[in-house]
Structures are given as structure tokens and as C-alpha cells.
Design a protein around this motif. Structure first.
Motif, short mmCIF file in Angstrom:
data_model
loop_
_atom_site.label_atom_id
_atom_site.label_comp_id
_atom_site.label_asym_id
_atom_site.label_seq_id
_atom_site.Cartn_x
_atom_site.Cartn_y
_atom_site.Cartn_z
N ALA A 1 48.99 59.62 38.59
CA ALA A 1 48.53 58.24 38.76
C ALA A 1 49.66 57.24 38.59
O ALA A 1 49.42 56.03 38.65
CB ALA A 1 47.41 57.94 37.76
N SER B 1 38.38 55.89 32.75
CA SER B 1 39.00 54.65 33.22
C SER B 1 38.91 53.53 32.17
O SER B 1 37.90 53.40 31.48
CB SER B 1 38.35 54.18 34.51
N ASP C 1 40.93 61.85 41.32
CA ASP C 1 40.51 62.08 39.95
C ASP C 1 39.22 61.36 39.60
O ASP C 1 38.96 61.06 38.45
CB ASP C 1 41.64 61.60 39.03
N SER C 2 38.40 61.08 40.60
CA SER C 2 37.18 60.33 40.31
C SER C 2 36.13 61.24 39.66
O SER C 2 36.17 62.46 39.78
CB SER C 2 36.63 59.72 41.59
N SER D 1 38.68 57.25 37.23
CA SER D 1 39.48 58.37 36.72
C SER D 1 38.63 59.22 35.79
O SER D 1 37.86 58.69 34.98
CB SER D 1 40.71 57.86 35.97
N HIS E 1 43.01 61.74 34.47
CA HIS E 1 44.42 61.46 34.70
C HIS E 1 44.83 60.06 34.30
O HIS E 1 46.01 59.75 34.30
CB HIS E 1 44.76 61.66 36.19
N ASP F 1 44.28 55.73 34.87
CA ASP F 1 44.25 54.85 36.04
C ASP F 1 45.63 54.57 36.60
O ASP F 1 45.82 54.50 37.82
CB ASP F 1 43.57 53.53 35.66
#
Length: 931
Positions: A71, A209, A376-377, A449, A452, A454
Motif C-alpha cells: 500500500a 482501515s 486488500d478490501s 483495507s 495491509h 491504507d
């Protein structure tokens, strides 16, 4: 921030040279920031001094571990503090409390190995566990495949010590912060905003996130996890350790589609299930495009018909309990096919497919590029299948493709996508997609995220996910720790735009270099260099890549670091071709990266190209002439009767060898090689040879023809005993390897094409060409066709066959009539053969004859052809041998086998042991089967 006057002295281990700065210009992301300096601290005081130095100069500061961030969390244009090289001690392990106190640069596997001595492990285990640091894992709140059992890095954090911008260290524990002012500010922030925090944060485990402010109420230390280096520099950690199940089983389940696998994953969430990992069928298609992986995934249930898989590891107090739980998982998820695996080797082979995904999927099955940024969502697991289907529809609308994999049991999906960063239109499409994807995941109550962080990839998109009030709260939290906004600016708050500072932008193509090789990456050396996405497998200590990084721990000498330097070279701004060539000096050209890198970055070939362009039309180092032209010199030398013996005698005179070495630009600390008293061709001309049998051509490589002819003579005897008739070409032929490795590519191509013309009569007959020297055989079968479009070269590449492969069928058939050999051998597989050849054939042959074999696992012997002879390399060359090869050779009671001339030379010069070619071993067995 107003920088004070510059009075601070230069801190220890600060590096400002351009190659080092270039090597740190990117991590595993699509972003680029060239730092002003890099520090590799050894102590807390080193970090404090570096912070003061940076503040005086107005430099932002970024902490970095293994640099495996996809990221863009681990890059910056100020000071990079790399804790991985020296600041990496395990301070203590308390088995009773199940905790470990460590410095941030400790690698995940390093901690796991130390904890295993006490029957414990560190729970988070991302796919980069062999090289990512625990400090980096905590900074990003990393998880890994076992997160359904052990949680995130935050869940395993006991306390953390942070160094703030003014050099103070503060300890943050479950109870609070050691600094009263900070403690008060943090507790007040939580109390005053409890309702907002409860509404927007901590909704599901993979909501990573933003800042983890929901932890403030229960464990203040955990709120630091996932802060991505924006609060301070981690100087010490206490982490929780866990016990592993006594027994495990792996259930691998196949489904018709990746969506079916995602929908089934939530039903596998049972007590005792440690992993619920998913991947799509396209992953195997991509894997099968790699050399040596053509049959990859054959052991997976469902085979090529499957569209998706789940990997579910189950644990229990007994093997039966683990198996029973695995069977229950299968029953609850209704796969189309499934298998339960317990054999450790088979389990490891299956997991290697999933763990390689992060690098593999940067190339789609058709060879086109795919990149991270929406990789990575995460959504609540019950929504994963629907979200994944919508994500694919979104990609299709923008003309994009990708291959999914990830932690399906927790709703986290990784995907690399075919973004086009080379055109303005492509960048615009990338921007639109990112905005729409952020809207999509938020509509499912998800997170940009899942592990990983943001970083620069997604921080600017947090407005899709969080309210303005929450984002203002994030800013307030940041300022409590870092009022000067010194640490990792542009990340999480006051974020950089997602299109700012792309690594593959148009500026990368400022320096036009037309490569000699015909690269598969659209014929472009730049595209070939850009294969390196940065997943950092080259920083691992458990494979053969990269030897000089493993010895030095220096990012500059990793394959990734070298790729980043070349990437900067193409910009023509900071790194010249000469700088790049100097930075590549310690590349052994061992070819390990060509196979062990998940995307097959071939740094040996890149080095050859850089040397070619650096010295084109210029005077070269003397060693390039001495070592590069050695094949032709050896051939001509043997045409003068008695000259090889005379030269060897002269080199034995006191001081003569060192004098000749200095004159030739070679390292005087290494003995010079000697020429064979009689060449292979002359020996062959004077002997009685077989006149019948299947005809084969023995390739008279320069090593076996003029330097050490014993293996070639043995090979001839073995081949004739097995019913072959041997032809050895009388004219000079050469694969061009020594010219290639020294960057004399035009000469290498001319030598190669001339040699193929010499063999044309044999090629016309389709005769097998037997190769004895692995480096030459690999050169002819691989690099040759990249270097030349000559059809004779292509035919030679098809017909060249390693000696072991030629003799194996007949010897294996004969083995039934031979006594079982009592021989025990220690084998050093040549690094080129290990990477691009088929060493398993020789192993199977030895096994068929009853020979017990052990192999050196560290790859390159350390001599690496001409490299170990070049001035300044001898000491490191011997150090590389001492990693494993030399100690094992000294200890063995058996025969040492090494088919490579370089390997035999290194072994003899490092241990006074003469290693043997496999042909010599087989000759002796056939001559006296009972011995």
C-alpha cells in the motif's frame, strides 16, 4: 514545522549515496518516493540521533521493516529508518506468560522459530512471513492465513514503545500510556467520542482501515497497531505467543467458481478451524506459465475443471480429531470435490501455491501485467460472495481483469488488477475504478483495507467509508502523538492522492535503452525490470535467492533493491548506467531469481544488459577480457604443443600467480585456475572409439575441453558403455556464457551463432547434443534464444540435453541387474541447473542405483563463474561458501558431487576436497559394480 539550525552531527549508519536511496524508492506498492537518506540503526540512541538530524533538515521520517507493504506505507522522500538489518534482537521469551519482548526488525519467522523451542508460535502469519518484520506487521495490523484462529497483529500485541519526534520514548500498555499528558489526551478523546467510535469502528475483525480508536477503551496499546508509522518509531514490542494444535489436517475443497468458494467460506467458521483461505482458478493458470510449474496444482481436488478452492486447516488433540473436524468442514460446505491431507511435505507443497499468489498474480495467464492497489478490501464474511461478484462486474465495466485470493473466512480478498499506468487514459481509468471500488465496498459495510493498511493506496479514499467527524477524529489522534506531522505524511490523514507519485509513470522511460536480449516483456528491458512488484521473496533466508543479500542483509543487494536501482536508472535523473553497474557488482548472476522470484525477475540477464551498455565502445575492466575471453584463449593455447604445461609451471613459481592475477584485474587472494595438460579433443583424437550405437554429439564446453577434462572423459566412457557412439566437434564451439556474464553481448551472440553453424550438420540429423557443464547447458537452452533469432541456435536449444537426462533411461533399466550401491554422496547442484534446469533427473538416477544423496540447500556455491575471481570478490566468495557448502563438505564421509566446474573449483579452493562430476561416479560404478 520550522527546522532549527543544523548543529546535529551525522548519525551512525546513515546512508545518502544514490544507489541506496534508489533501492528504497519503493516497497511492494505502485508508488515511488526517493528518500533523502536511509538509516540502519543498531540502538535506540541511533534512532534518536537520526530523528534529531531529520528534524533539523525538515525531513519527514518513515520507519521500514521488510518493505513488503503493497500500500506504499514504507516509502518517503525524507529519512527512511530501516530496522530490519541490525535492530532485530529477540530480547526475551517468557514461556509461562506466553510473551516475547523484541525489537521491531525481528522477522516473523525468526520469532516463530525462537518461540517453537518453547512449544509456542506467533499467531499472525502473512504470506510474507519469511521476510516481513513484526514491527511492520504491527504497524499495518497484519493478519495472515491463521487469523480466524489467532486474530490480527493488534489482537496479539501486549505493549509497544514508541519514540516520538522529540526523542522521548513512551510505553503504551493495555492500561494506558507512560506519559501522563498523552494518557490524558487519549482517554479524553475516547470518552468524548465513544458513541461515534462505537458506530463506525470495530464492526468486524478485518476492518483495518483508518486508526483503531475502538481499542482505546479496552487496550490502549492495540490502538497503535495499524497506525502505519504515522505516530512515531516503534523501538520495542511485547507480543503474545500462542500454542499450536497438537495435530493438524488440511482440507482442500474445490468449487465450480470462486464465488461459490466465497459463499461456502462462512460455513467453515467452526471452533478448531485455523485457516479458511480461498483462491480462484485463474491463479493456477498463471502459475503454470512459470518454468518448471507446467503441472502445478495437479494435486488439487477438482483439477483444471475447478473454478475456486478453499484451504481449511483444522486442529485437534489427536490426528483423528483433526481429521474428523476436516470432514465436518467438507460436509458443511458442499464442495464439488475435496481432499484431506496430513503428510507435511504434501501440505507444504499445497500451501506454497497459495503463498506464492502475492507475486504470481502480478502476471495474468496471458503474460499481461496486474498491479496492487485494490488488493486488500474486506467485507463481513457473509457478504463476500456478493461483493466479489460485484467487484468483478466493476472490473469488467472498466476493461480490467484480476485473479482473486485471500482470507475468505474473514471476508478479505486480495486481487491484482490489470491497470495501465503507461498512458494518461489508463491512469484516469485507474482513478475512477478506485473511487467506485471504495463506494462499492463501503456499501457492504466493508473496509478499504483488511490487513495491509491504507498507505498511499487508499488513504485518500477514506471519505467513502468514514464520516467527516470520524476523519477529523483521526487527525486529532495523529496530532496527540505527532504534533509536528513528522511521521509518514500523506498516509491515513491529510492523504496523498491515489495517483500521486506512481512508480511506472512516463518519467520512468526517459532513458532509452534498446536491449540485446529479446525480452518476452514486449521486448522491453524496462518492462522486464518492472516485473519486480516488490513482494520481497529475495529477502528470505530460506531459499537460494539472493545469496549476497543473505550474507549482507543490505537492501541494495537484494533482487528487489537492484530492480529499484535499475528503475531509477531509466528515469535518467539520479542513477546513471555506471551507478547501476556498480550497484550490481555483487550480483552473482546465479539465476536463483529467475525461478524463485514469484514473477521470475532475471537479474543476471539485466546485469548483462547494463554491463553491455555501460562499456559499449569503451575500455572494459581487465577481468572482462581475461575471464570473458577465456574459452577462446584456452582453445588456442592447446593448439600449441606443450604450452599448457609450461604455463601451469610458470604459474606455480613463487609470487607469479598473484602477479598475473593483479595484471589481469583478478583477486590475488584466490588461486588461478590451471589448464589441462591435454585437451579433450586431442585425447579423443588419439583413442579407439565405439563405431556403432546411437550417435550423440558431446558438447565440448570450454571448462571440460580445456581446463578439467576428467568429467568429459568419464562421460564418454559411460555413454559408450551404454551403447552410444560419440562425436566431439573438432572446431571451437562455445555457448558464449563468459562473454554473456561480463556483458559482452554482441560477442556472445556472434560466438553462439558461429557455434550453431559448426553443429549444423548434426542439427540437420536431429542428433542429441549432450551437455556436461550445467551453466553451458542452461545458457544454450534458455538465454541463447533470447540473445539470437538464428534458427540454428533455436534448433541447438531444442537438442541440447543434460548428461544425466541422456543416460538416465538406460542406466535406470540396467540398475535392476546391478548391485545396490553403498555410496553416499553430498551434491552441490549448480545454481543455473537448480534454477532453470531439471536437477530432479539426476537425483532419481542416483536413487535408482541405490546411492544415498544429500543436497546443499543454499544454492550458489559462491564462486559463480568469473564473479568470484574478479578483484575484490574473493573474500565474500569464500564467505558465501561458508554458509553451508564448506562445512558440509568438511564433515561428510561420502563423495562430493558437483557437475559445475565453478562449484568443483570453489570446493577445492575452500576445503581442499576434490568434488566429482556425476559422470565420474557413474563410470566407476559401471567399471566395478560390486565396489
Amino acid at each position: 514545522m520550522t527546522p532549527p539550525s543544523r548543529t546535529t552531527s551525522v548519525p551512525r549508519n546513515l546512508r545518502t549515496d544514490m544507489p541506496t536511496r534508489a533501492a528504497y524508492s519503493s516497497d511492494a506498492s505502485i508508488y515511488r518516493r526517493v528518500p533523502a537518506a536511509v538509516q540502519e540503526p543498531r540502538t535506540v540512541d541511533d534512532i534518536r540521533d537520526a530523528l534529531a538530524f531529520a528534524r533539523e533538515r525538515g525531513w519527514p521520517v518513515v520507519a521500514r521493516g521488510g518493505g513488503s507493504s503493497v500500500a506504499g506505507n514504507a516509502i518517503g522522500d525524507g529519512l527512511i529508518i530501516d530496522t530490519s538489518r541490525h535492530f532485530n534482537r529477540i530480547i526475551s521469551i517468557d514461556p509461562a506468560a506466553r510473551t516475547a519482548v523484541i525489537e521491531p526488525g525481528v522477522v516473523c519467522d525468526q520469532l516463530r522459530a525462537a518461540a517453537a523451542l518453547h512449544g509456542l508460535t506467533y499467531g499472525p502469519d502473512p504470506s510474507t512471513h519469511s521476510r516481513c518484520t513484526v514491527g511492520g506487521m504491527v504497524a499495518n495490523n497484519a493478519c495472515g492465513s491463521h487469523s480466524v484462529a489467532y486474530g490480527t497483529a493488534a489482537d496479539n500485541l501486549v505493549d509497544v514503545t514508541l519514540m516520538l519526534a522529540d526523542g522521548r520514548e513512551v510505553l503504551i500498555t493495555e492500561q494506558g500510556c507512560s506519559d501522563p499528558d498523552l494518557h490524558h489526551a487519549l482517554t479524553a478523546l475516547q470518552a468524548e467520542n465513544a458513541e461515534l467510535i462505537a458506530a463506525e469502528l470495530g464492526r468486524f475483525p478485518r476492518q483495518v482501515s483508518g486508526y483503531g480508536l475502538h481499542y482505546l477503551a479496552s487496550n490502549m496499546a492495540q490502538a497503535v497497531a495499524g497506525s502505519e508509522g504515522t505516530l512515531g518509531i516503534i523501538t520495542r514490542l511485547t507480543v503474545r505467543l500462542v500454542t499450536q494444535p497438537a495435530h493438524t489436517a488440511l482440507a482442500v475443497l474445490s468449487f465450480d467458481s470462486v464465488f461459490d468458494a466465497a459463499r461456502a467460506a462462512v460455513h467453515a467458521r467452526l471452533p478448531g478451524v485455523g485457516t479458511i483461505e480461498g483462491m480462484g482458478g485463474d491463479l493456477l493458470d498463471a502459475l503454470r506459465t512459470r518454468h518448471g510449474q507446467e503441472n502445478a496444482g495437479r494435486e488439487l481436488p477438482g483439477g483444471t475443471a475447478a473454478g475456486g478452492w478453499l484451504y481449511c486447516e483444522t486442529g485437534g488433540a489427536t490426528p483423528e480429531e483433526a481429521r474428523a473436524l476436516a470432514a465436518d468442514v467438507i460436509a458443511r460446505t458442499s464442495p464439488t470435490d475435496a481432499v484431506i491431507v496430513e503428510d507435511p511435505a504434501r501440505v507444504r507443497a499445497l500451501w506454497s501455491i497459495r503463498e506464492a499468489a502475492a507475486g504470481l498474480v502480478t502476471r495474468l495467464p496471458d503474460g499481461s501485467e496486474a498491479w496492487p492497489n485494490w488488493e486488500d478490501s474486506a467485507v463481513p464474511p457473509e457478504h463476500l460472495a456478493d461483493y466479489l461478484r460485484d467487484l468483478y462486474a466493476l472490473m469488467a465495466r472498466h476493461g480490467l481483469r484480476g485473479i482473486p485470493f485471500g482470507h475468505f473466512g474473514e471476508g478479505c480478498v486480495h486481487v491484482r488488477i490489470s491497470f495501465d499506468f503507461a498512458t494518461q487514459k489508463g491512469v484516469a481509468t485507474f482513478h475512477r475504478f478506485m473511487e467506485e471500488a471504495a463506494t462499492l465496498v463501503s456499501s457492504y459495510g466493508g473496509s478499504l483495507s483488511g490487513e495491509h493498511g491504507d498507505g498511499r493506496a487508499r488513504s485518500a479514499l477514506l471519505g467513502h467509508m468514514y464520516s467527516p467527524a470520524m476523519r477529523a477524529l483521526f487527525e486529532q489522534f495523529k496530532l496527540i502523538f505527532d504534533a509536528e506531522r513528522l511521521f509518514n505524511p500523506g498516509v491515513l490523514v491529510w492523504a496523498d492522492p491515489v495517483t500521486e507519485g506512481l512508480r511506472m509513470d512516463a518519467g520512468q522511460r526517459s532513458l532509452a535503452i534498446t536491449p540485446v536480449h529479446r525480452f518476452s516483456d514486449d521486448g522491453s528491458l524496462i518492462n522486464a525490470v518492472n516485473r519486480c512488484v516488490g513482494v520481497s521473496a529475495c529477502r528470505s533466508m530460506d531459499n537460494a535467492m539472493c545469496p549476497t543479500f543473505q550474507l549482507t542483509g543490505d537492501e541494495v543487494h537484494s533482487t528487489r533493491g537492484r530492480a529499484r536501482i535499475l528503475s531509477e536508472m531509466f528515469r535518467g535523473e539520479t542513477v546513471s548506467v555506471s551507478d547501476a553497474a556498480d550497484a550490481l557488482d555483487l550480483c552473482l548472476s546465479c539465476k536463483a531469481c529467475a525461478s524463485e522470484c514469484p514473477v521470475n525477475v532475471d537479474m543476471a540477464t539485466h546485469k548483462a544488459e547494463v554491463l553491455h551498455h555501460r562499456y559499449q565502445g569503451r575500455l572494459r575492466p581487465r577481468s572482462h577480457y581475461v575471464m570473458g575471453w577465456l574459452p577462446l584463449a584456452g582453445h588456442l593455447l592447446h593448439r600449441i604443443p606443450g604450452l599448457p604445461r609450461l604455463l601451469n609451471t610458470l604459474l606455480n613459481l613463487p609470487g607469479m600467480s598473484r602477479l598475473v592475477a593483479r595484471m589481469g584485474g583478478l583477486d590475488p587472494a584466490r588461486p588461478l585456475i590451471r589448464f589441462a595438460p591435454q585437451s579433450l579433443r586431442k585425447w579423443d583424437a588419439g583413442r579407439a572409439r565405439a563405431r556403432d550405437g546411437d550417435t550423440v554429439v558431446l558438447w565440448p564446453d570450454s571448462f571440460n575441453a580445456t581446463l578439467d577434462t576428467s568429467p568429459a572423459r568419464a562421460a564418454v566412457e559411460v555413454l559408450e558403455r551404454l551403447g552410444f557412439q560419440i562425436i566431439i566437434p573438432r572446431e571451437f564451439v562455445c555457448c558464449g556464457l563468459t562473454w554473456h556474464s561480463t556483458g559482452q553481448l554482441n560477442t556472445a551472440r556472434r560466438v553462439l551463432e558461429r557455434s550453431a553453424r559448426v553443429l549444423r550438420p548434426y542439427l540437420d540429423q536431429g542428433l542429441t547434443v549432450v551437455g556436461l557443464e550445467p551453466s553451458c547447458t542452461v545458457m544454450l537452452s534458455h538465454e541463447a534464444t533470447e540473445l539470437s533469432a538464428d534458427p540454428d541456435v533455436a534448433r541447438l536449444a531444442e537438442l541440447i540435453t543434460p548428461f544425466a537426462e541422456v543416460v538416465s533411461p538406460r542406466l535406470t533399466e540396467m540398475s535392476a541387474t546391478l548391485p545396490r550401491s553403498p555410496l553416499h554422496v553430498l551434491t552441490q547442484v549448480h545454481c543455473h541447473e537448480r534454477s532453470l534446469g531439471h536437477p530432479g533427473i539426476a537425483r532419481e538416477l542416483l536413487d535408482a542405483l541405490g546411492i544415498t544423496e544429500e543436497q546443499i540447500s543454499t544454492g550458489c556455491c559462491g564462486l559463480a563463474g568469473n564473479w568470484g575471481f574478479e578483484d575484490g570478490h574473493a573474500d565474500m566468495s569464500y564467505q558465501l561458501g561458508e554458509r553451508e557448502l564448506f562445512p558440509r563438505v568438511r564433515e561428510t564421509q561420502g563423495t562430493v558431487v558437483a557437475d559445475g566446474f565453478s562449484c568443483r573449483t570453489q570446493i577445492e579452493q575452500g576445503t581442499d576436497t576434490r568434488a566429482r562430476h556425476i559422470a565420474e561416479v557413474l563410470r566407476d560404478i559401471l567399471a566395478d559394480p560390486a565396489s
